[in-house]
Motif scaffolding. Structure first.
Motif, PDB file in Angstrom:
ATOM      1  N   GLY A   1       0.830  -1.206   0.000  1.00 52.17           N
ATOM      2  CA  GLY A   1       0.000   0.000   0.000  1.00 52.17           C
ATOM      3  C   GLY A   1       0.860   1.250   0.000  1.00 52.17           C
ATOM      4  N   ALA A   2       1.894   1.250   0.836  1.00 54.85           N
ATOM      5  CA  ALA A   2       2.815   2.387   0.890  1.00 54.85           C
ATOM      6  C   ALA A   2       3.557   2.549  -0.434  1.00 54.85           C
ATOM      7  CB  ALA A   2       3.801   2.208   2.038  1.00 54.85           C
ATOM      8  N   LEU A   3       3.999   1.443  -1.011  1.00 57.11           N
ATOM      9  CA  LEU A   3       4.720   1.508  -2.281  1.00 57.11           C
ATOM     10  C   LEU A   3       3.812   2.013  -3.403  1.00 57.11           C
ATOM     11  CD1 LEU A   3       7.358   1.027  -3.807  1.00 57.11           C
ATOM     12  CD2 LEU A   3       6.598  -1.340  -4.163  1.00 57.11           C
ATOM     13  N   ARG A   4       2.574   1.522  -3.440  1.00 63.44           N
ATOM     14  CA  ARG A   4       1.614   2.005  -4.450  1.00 63.44           C
ATOM     15  C   ARG A   4       1.407   3.505  -4.328  1.00 63.44           C
ATOM     16  NH1 ARG A   4      -1.748  -1.728  -2.559  1.00 63.44           N
ATOM     17  NH2 ARG A   4      -3.184  -0.084  -1.927  1.00 63.44           N
ATOM     18  N   GLU A   5       1.252   3.978  -3.096  1.00 67.12           N
ATOM     19  CA  GLU A   5       1.044   5.405  -2.863  1.00 67.12           C
ATOM     20  C   GLU A   5       2.238   6.219  -3.346  1.00 67.12           C
ATOM     21  OE1 GLU A   5       0.639   8.333   0.965  1.00 67.12           O
ATOM     22  OE2 GLU A   5      -0.449   6.425   1.039  1.00 67.12           O
ATOM     23  N   ARG A   6       3.434   5.765  -3.030  1.00 67.27           N
ATOM     24  CA  ARG A   6       4.642   6.492  -3.448  1.00 67.27           C
ATOM     25  C   ARG A   6       4.811   6.468  -4.966  1.00 67.27           C
ATOM     26  NH1 ARG A   6       8.601   4.320   1.320  1.00 67.27           N
ATOM     27  NH2 ARG A   6       7.433   5.283   3.016  1.00 67.27           N
ATOM     28  N   ALA A   7       4.515   5.337  -5.587  1.00 63.74           N
ATOM     29  CA  ALA A   7       4.620   5.242  -7.051  1.00 63.74           C
ATOM     30  C   ALA A   7       3.627   6.183  -7.724  1.00 63.74           C
ATOM     31  CB  ALA A   7       4.399   3.799  -7.505  1.00 63.74           C
ATOM     32  N   THR A   8       2.427   6.280  -7.168  1.00 59.57           N
ATOM     33  CA  THR A   8       1.409   7.183  -7.711  1.00 59.57           C
ATOM     34  C   THR A   8       1.840   8.634  -7.545  1.00 59.57           C
ATOM     35  OG1 THR A   8      -0.356   5.598  -7.297  1.00 59.57           O
ATOM     36  CG2 THR A   8      -1.008   7.911  -7.520  1.00 59.57           C
ATOM     37  N   GLU A   9       2.327   8.977  -6.348  1.00 56.97           N
ATOM     38  CA  GLU A   9       2.798  10.343  -6.104  1.00 56.97           C
ATOM     39  C   GLU A   9       3.935  10.714  -7.055  1.00 56.97           C
ATOM     40  OE1 GLU A   9       3.943  10.223  -2.004  1.00 56.97           O
ATOM     41  OE2 GLU A   9       1.894  10.510  -1.281  1.00 56.97           O
ATOM     42  N   LEU A  10       4.795   9.762  -7.332  1.00 50.51           N
ATOM     43  CA  LEU A  10       5.913   9.990  -8.242  1.00 50.51           C
ATOM     44  C   LEU A  10       5.408  10.245  -9.658  1.00 50.51           C
ATOM     45  CD1 LEU A  10       9.054   9.931  -8.197  1.00 50.51           C
ATOM     46  CD2 LEU A  10       8.877   7.543  -8.922  1.00 50.51           C
ATOM     47  N   ALA A  11       4.512   9.399 -10.117  1.00 45.76           N
ATOM     48  CA  ALA A  11       3.985   9.536 -11.476  1.00 45.76           C
ATOM     49  C   ALA A  11       3.212  10.842 -11.661  1.00 45.76           C
ATOM     50  CB  ALA A  11       3.096   8.338 -11.811  1.00 45.76           C
ATOM     51  N   GLU A  12       2.575  11.312 -10.604  1.00 47.18           N
ATOM     52  CA  GLU A  12       1.779  12.539 -10.694  1.00 47.18           C
ATOM     53  C   GLU A  12       2.597  13.759 -11.074  1.00 47.18           C
ATOM     54  OE1 GLU A  12      -1.753  11.629  -7.451  1.00 47.18           O
ATOM     55  OE2 GLU A  12      -0.018  12.802  -6.822  1.00 47.18           O
ATOM     56  N   VAL A  13       3.847  13.804 -10.697  1.00 47.70           N
ATOM     57  CA  VAL A  13       4.665  15.000 -10.932  1.00 47.70           C
ATOM     58  C   VAL A  13       5.847  14.738 -11.867  1.00 47.70           C
ATOM     59  CG1 VAL A  13       3.976  16.087  -8.761  1.00 47.70           C
ATOM     60  CG2 VAL A  13       6.010  14.614  -8.817  1.00 47.70           C
ATOM     61  N   ALA A  14       5.838  13.602 -12.532  1.00 44.23           N
ATOM     62  CA  ALA A  14       6.963  13.247 -13.408  1.00 44.23           C
ATOM     63  C   ALA A  14       7.114  14.235 -14.561  1.00 44.23           C
ATOM     64  CB  ALA A  14       6.766  11.838 -13.969  1.00 44.23           C
ATOM     65  N   PRO A  15       8.342  14.704 -14.776  1.00 42.33           N
ATOM     66  CA  PRO A  15       8.613  15.549 -15.945  1.00 42.33           C
ATOM     67  C   PRO A  15       8.396  14.738 -17.230  1.00 42.33           C
ATOM     68  CG  PRO A  15      10.420  15.659 -14.364  1.00 42.33           C
ATOM     69  CD  PRO A  15       9.517  14.546 -13.926  1.00 42.33           C
ATOM     70  N   GLU A  16       8.154  15.434 -18.298  1.00 46.87           N
ATOM     71  CA  GLU A  16       7.842  14.785 -19.573  1.00 46.87           C
ATOM     72  C   GLU A  16       8.894  13.756 -19.978  1.00 46.87           C
ATOM     73  OE1 GLU A  16       5.580  13.612 -22.531  1.00 46.87           O
ATOM     74  OE2 GLU A  16       4.940  15.170 -21.150  1.00 46.87           O
ATOM     75  N   ASP A  17      10.174  14.072 -19.759  1.00 50.07           N
ATOM     76  CA  ASP A  17      11.242  13.170 -20.218  1.00 50.07           C
ATOM     77  C   ASP A  17      11.336  11.870 -19.424  1.00 50.07           C
ATOM     78  OD1 ASP A  17      12.177  14.664 -18.022  1.00 50.07           O
ATOM     79  OD2 ASP A  17      14.259  14.540 -18.676  1.00 50.07           O
ATOM     80  N   VAL A  18      10.632  11.763 -18.310  1.00 53.20           N
ATOM     81  CA  VAL A  18      10.668  10.538 -17.516  1.00 53.20           C
ATOM     82  C   VAL A  18       9.254  10.055 -17.167  1.00 53.20           C
ATOM     83  CG1 VAL A  18      10.844  11.632 -15.231  1.00 53.20           C
ATOM     84  CG2 VAL A  18      11.987   9.451 -15.640  1.00 53.20           C
ATOM     85  N   ARG A  19       8.261  10.710 -17.722  1.00 51.07           N
ATOM     86  CA  ARG A  19       6.866  10.366 -17.416  1.00 51.07           C
ATOM     87  C   ARG A  19       6.543   8.916 -17.778  1.00 51.07           C
ATOM     88  NH1 ARG A  19       2.606  14.718 -18.090  1.00 51.07           N
ATOM     89  NH2 ARG A  19       3.600  15.154 -16.130  1.00 51.07           N
ATOM     90  N   ALA A  20       6.990   8.442 -18.922  1.00 51.73           N
ATOM     91  CA  ALA A  20       6.703   7.059 -19.326  1.00 51.73           C
ATOM     92  C   ALA A  20       7.353   6.066 -18.370  1.00 51.73           C
ATOM     93  CB  ALA A  20       7.176   6.808 -20.759  1.00 51.73           C
ATOM     94  N   VAL A  21       8.554   6.371 -17.922  1.00 54.80           N
ATOM     95  CA  VAL A  21       9.255   5.484 -16.987  1.00 54.80           C
ATOM     96  C   VAL A  21       8.519   5.442 -15.653  1.00 54.80           C
ATOM     97  CG1 VAL A  21      11.413   5.059 -15.748  1.00 54.80           C
ATOM     98  CG2 VAL A  21      11.473   5.914 -18.093  1.00 54.80           C
TER      99      VAL A  21
END
Length: 134
Positions: free
Chosen positions: A63-83
């Motif tokens: 649950g914690a990992l899912r939350e962190r992964a989501t938070e990361l994806a939410e603010v990803a710059p364009e050059d790393v958004r797909a990753v």
């Protein structure tokens, strides 16, 4: 530090898109992305579990990992958004496989290994980004 991300799925197995894309969610924020990526690398939710974790502990860690992964994806710059999206997808797939098994040992091993491979590949790409850009 990011190497812990790569090891994370391996630890989870032994213990047994992307938001913000025109949906009104958070937008790209390179500084916040790097901060969140560093937090993810430094604060492994599986580190406290040890060699054997209960089903409840595994569920909480994912649950914690899912939350962190989501938070990361939410603010990803364009050059790393797909990753970041690939990482989030891999985390969600690993979690879904374990959830189907009640976070116990009766996981579909073949499917889990495939998802784990995707996870490691995405985590490695994030590690490269952290090293090069953050």
């Amino acid at each position: 530090p990011m190497r812990r991300l790569v090891a994370l799925a391996l630890v989870a197995a032994a213990a047994v898109g992307t938001a913000g894309c025109g949906d009104g969610g958070p937008s790209a924020d390179p500084a916040l992305f790097c901060e969140r990526l560093d937090r993810l690398a430094e604060n492994d939710p599986f580190a406290v579990l040890g060699a054997s974790a209960t089903e409840a502990e595994m569920e909480a860690a994912f649950g914690a990992l899912r939350e962190r992964a989501t938070e990361l994806a939410e603010v990803a710059p364009e050059d790393v958004r797909a990753v970041a999206g690939d990482y989030q997808d891999a985390v969600e797939r690993l979690d879904a496989l374990l959830a189907d098994a009640g976070y116990g040992p009766d996981v579909d091993v073949r499917a889990y290994r495939a998802a784990q491979t995707d996870y490691v590949e995405a985590a490695t790409r994030l590690e490269r980004y952290l090293d090069a850009e953050c």
